[in-house]
Write an enzyme that holds these catalytic residues in place. Structure first.
Site, mmCIF file in Angstrom:
data_model
loop_
_atom_site.group_PDB
_atom_site.id
_atom_site.type_symbol
_atom_site.label_atom_id
_atom_site.label_comp_id
_atom_site.label_asym_id
_atom_site.label_seq_id
_atom_site.Cartn_x
_atom_site.Cartn_y
_atom_site.Cartn_z
ATOM 1 N N ARG A 1 43.685 71.196 75.435
ATOM 2 C CA ARG A 1 42.936 69.994 75.397
ATOM 3 C C ARG A 1 41.424 70.397 75.748
ATOM 4 O O ARG A 1 40.759 69.774 75.613
ATOM 5 C CB ARG A 1 43.565 69.182 76.673
ATOM 6 C CG ARG A 1 42.672 68.103 76.815
ATOM 7 C CD ARG A 1 43.211 66.710 77.892
ATOM 8 N NE ARG A 1 44.097 67.190 78.918
ATOM 9 C CZ ARG A 1 43.984 67.962 79.920
ATOM 10 N NH1 ARG A 1 42.496 68.229 80.046
ATOM 11 N NH2 ARG A 1 44.545 68.526 80.685
ATOM 12 N N TYR B 1 31.057 48.846 63.228
ATOM 13 C CA TYR B 1 32.375 49.044 62.731
ATOM 14 C C TYR B 1 33.247 48.153 63.935
ATOM 15 O O TYR B 1 32.793 48.151 65.233
ATOM 16 C CB TYR B 1 32.681 50.419 63.139
ATOM 17 C CG TYR B 1 34.278 50.773 62.697
ATOM 18 C CD1 TYR B 1 34.777 50.562 61.266
ATOM 19 C CD2 TYR B 1 35.232 51.035 63.681
ATOM 20 C CE1 TYR B 1 36.178 51.156 61.262
ATOM 21 C CE2 TYR B 1 36.424 51.431 63.591
ATOM 22 C CZ TYR B 1 36.982 51.253 62.309
ATOM 23 O OH TYR B 1 38.218 51.504 62.113
ATOM 24 N N ASP C 1 26.063 56.910 64.132
ATOM 25 C CA ASP C 1 27.362 57.012 63.669
ATOM 26 C C ASP C 1 27.146 57.231 62.084
ATOM 27 O O ASP C 1 26.691 56.087 61.382
ATOM 28 C CB ASP C 1 28.183 55.686 63.915
ATOM 29 C CG ASP C 1 29.685 55.778 63.106
ATOM 30 O OD1 ASP C 1 29.791 56.665 62.310
ATOM 31 O OD2 ASP C 1 30.675 55.075 63.507
ATOM 32 N N LYS D 1 37.681 59.721 57.322
ATOM 33 C CA LYS D 1 37.112 59.026 56.020
ATOM 34 C C LYS D 1 36.761 60.440 55.199
ATOM 35 O O LYS D 1 37.538 61.260 54.841
ATOM 36 C CB LYS D 1 36.150 58.182 56.238
ATOM 37 C CG LYS D 1 36.375 57.218 57.701
ATOM 38 C CD LYS D 1 37.346 56.333 57.344
ATOM 39 C CE LYS D 1 38.023 55.550 58.646
ATOM 40 N NZ LYS D 1 36.609 54.902 59.299
#
Ligand SMILES: *Cc1c(COP(=O)(O)O)cnc(C)c1O
Length: 399
Positions: A56, A116, A188, A213
């Site tokens: 992690r 978004y 972004d 994406k």
């Protein structure tokens, strides 16, 4: 991807070359790592030695991927000499790492008014619930963003290119506003990709990606990335990602790095296909309008030309005369094209914002924003252009 002398620029950087070496870096799924003893652990935690402890916090596949994205986005290395950027479990967790690592209750955020859908929801519903104030403003209008700033503004969050109107943010202007306000400008950059635009080179402080994406590129990886210019901020974001459990899995990182081997080719072909499609649709009967930043009639064409160096991205939007019925007929006629609410795949995908990304927006507001029932958004893939244009022509013939 530029070559540095003898090193093959397509092969994974930092991976040993030569006879007997694997051509491909390994997938390392381990969650835990052993150490020689407490002193060795101290050395790792204090940055005096390199090594991993628990996945992690860090693992080899995330480190490799982060290093490659750092190189593309111009994000500086971390204090320990490792990657400065952080790979997160999704694009949304990259944004979460920024919000959780940088903001405190009472702070104010100025956010782009066409973010978004999920990002917009974070801004309008979740941040206020946590005691943070948010003002939305047009990211193409630096004056409007300046006017929205208050003494408490610590973050300006925008997207390079907005969905689905493909408006281009005034990143240089916003960087000046952020400096004046003492706020961090976070961009972004998912739609542009680092091959299309690099926000840090234009004065932004933080760059964010949904690697889901175009970067990973095959609709089989969910992953994000956030990188910061300032090492102290990078450290804060990394700590937040580890504490809130936002980091990405080895398998996804391995897949994304594999996808990156062809990113340049895919981006070039998809950009070319998008430009061809935009030109085709502009002259086609039944098409009310075409939205593509590479066209002179796009409101932000001049800015896109200045920022993007001649390639205008892989996205095209268009509106059919005849509303939803026309969309339904088009999709039937264009059989072979995927209708799916995503973007950046190797195959061309079509989405209908009124029934997907913008369905929670009231119809009146949607139509006022130019997103009528005949609106379609295209994410160009890498198919041969002739095939693609023939499918679009078949769709239009079915109207
Ligand atoms: C998809 C997307 C996100 C969210 O990314 P996920 O990987 O789906 O969490 C954020 N911003 C933009 C611009 C996106 O397209």
């Amino acid at each position: 991807m530029s070559g540095d002398g003898k090193r093959n620029p397509v092969r994974p950087p930092g991976w040993p070359e030569g006879a007997g070496q694997a051509l491909v870096p390994p997938l390392q799924p381990a969650t835990v790592y052993g150490a020689a003893g407490p002193d060795a652990l101290d050395a790792i935690y204090e940055g005096r030695a390199t090594g991993f402890t628990y996945s992690r916090e860090a693992h080899p596949n995330a480190q490799r991927l982060a290093g490659r994205l750092d190189a593309l986005e111009g994000v500086p290395a971390g204090a320990d000499g490792g990657p400065g950027g952080i790979v997160t479990s999704s694009g949304m967790s990259a944004i979460s790492a920024l919000l959780l690592g940088h903001l405190a209750a009472g702070d104010h955020v100025v956010a782009g008014d066409r973010l978004y859908g999920r990002s917009l929801r974070l801004m309008t519903q979740d941040l206020p619930r946590l005691g943070l104030a948010v003002t939305l403003a047009d990211p193409g209008d630096a004056g409007a963003v300046r006017a929205a700033c208050t003494d408490a503004t610590r973050l300006i969050l925008v997207e390079t290119v907005s969905n689905p109107d493909l408006a281009v943010a005034d990143i240089d202007g916003l960087a000046a506003v952020a400096r004046e306000a003492g706020a961090v400008l976070a961009v972004d950059n998912t739609f542009a990709t680092p091959l299309g635009f690099t926000p840090l080179a234009h004065g932004a402080d933080v760059v964010i990606h949904s690697l889901t994406k175009l970067v990973a590129g095959h609709s089989d990886v969910l992953l994000g990335y956030v990188g910061a210019r300032d090492p102290a901020l990078a450290e804060a974001l990394s700590t937040a990602a580890q504490s809130w459990g936002l980091t990405g899995s080895p398998w996804d990182c391995w897949m994304a790095e594999r996808g990156m081997a062809t990113l340049e080719l895919r981006h070039a072909r998809a950009s070319e296909n998008a430009a061809r499609l935009a030109a085709f649709l502009a002259d086609a009967p039944g098409v009310a309008r075409v939205i593509f930043p590479g066209r002179a009639d796009h409101p932000d064409h001049a800015r896109a030309a200045a920022l993007f160096g001649g390639r205008f991205g892989t996205m095209v939007s268009f509106e059919l005369d005849g509303g939803r019925d026309a969309v339904t007929a088009f999709l039937r006629g264009a059989e072979g094209l995927a209708f799916a609410p995503t973007l950046g795949d190797v195959v061309t995908t079509l989405s209908h914002p009124p029934s997907s990304s913008h369905r929670s927006m009231p119809r009146d507001a949607r139509e006022a924003a130019g997103i009528g029932e005949g609106f379609l958004r295209v994410s160009a893939g890498i198919e041969p252009a002739e095939w693609l244009l023939a499918r679009f022509a078949a769709g239009l013939a079915a109207l």
